[in-house]
Design a protein around this motif. Sequence first.
Motif, short mmCIF file in Angstrom:
data_model
loop_
_atom_site.label_atom_id
_atom_site.label_comp_id
_atom_site.label_asym_id
_atom_site.label_seq_id
_atom_site.Cartn_x
_atom_site.Cartn_y
_atom_site.Cartn_z
N UNK A 36 0.83 -1.23 -0.01
CA UNK A 36 -0.06 -0.01 0.10
C UNK A 36 0.87 1.28 0.01
N UNK A 37 1.97 1.21 -0.38
CA UNK A 37 3.12 2.30 -0.41
C UNK A 37 4.37 1.84 -1.32
N UNK A 38 5.08 3.02 -1.49
CA UNK A 38 6.44 2.53 -2.17
C UNK A 38 7.38 2.33 -1.04
N UNK A 39 8.52 1.62 -1.42
CA UNK A 39 9.59 1.30 -0.19
C UNK A 39 10.54 2.23 -0.17
N UNK A 40 10.30 3.60 -0.83
CA UNK A 40 11.04 4.75 -0.62
C UNK A 40 10.37 5.64 0.01
N UNK A 41 9.32 5.41 0.48
CA UNK A 41 8.19 6.51 1.26
C UNK A 41 8.88 6.90 2.43
N UNK A 42 8.52 8.06 2.57
CA UNK A 42 9.23 9.08 3.85
C UNK A 42 8.60 8.39 5.16
N UNK A 43 7.47 8.13 5.08
CA UNK A 43 6.79 7.57 6.37
C UNK A 43 7.51 6.32 6.80
#
Length: 163
Positions: A36-43
Amino acid sequence: MLNIVLHEPEIPANTGNIGRTCVAANARLHLIEPLGFRLNEKNLRRAGMDYWDELDVTTYIDFDEFLEKNEGARIYMATTKAPNVYTDVRYEPDCYIMFGKESAGIPEEILVKHKEDSIRIPMAGDIRSLNLGNSVAIILYEALRQNGFAGMNKEGHLHRLTW
């Protein structure tokens, strides 16, 4: 080395926290897409802090690829639908413990094939589930305890403060 598997995780902060827990526990993390997100996502990185670069993490296109690349692996399925309590099984040092996505858990078509290896965390009343990161920590540390916390620091030290 123990293995944590997240099947289609949705919340980056949960996965980041679980990654940090895996580093502290010397466990591998396996992520089954879609995420549900990208692995480089800030969170994700913020929750994993500066430990994310130390994490042994592998991603898979789907559950079938995960099974193919980890053929013969002993997999425990953590689910609220399980007949077994997580403390009632014996975790092998290299076993896999799988958790489902936050909104729906592990799909039932997978669970029916792994009923005997399904485990649950007991909860009071009508509580639907615990936070994913908390669930991973509870079961992972039981598996580590059963294996004598092998390779982990088991003793802390106080530092004398001088005034």
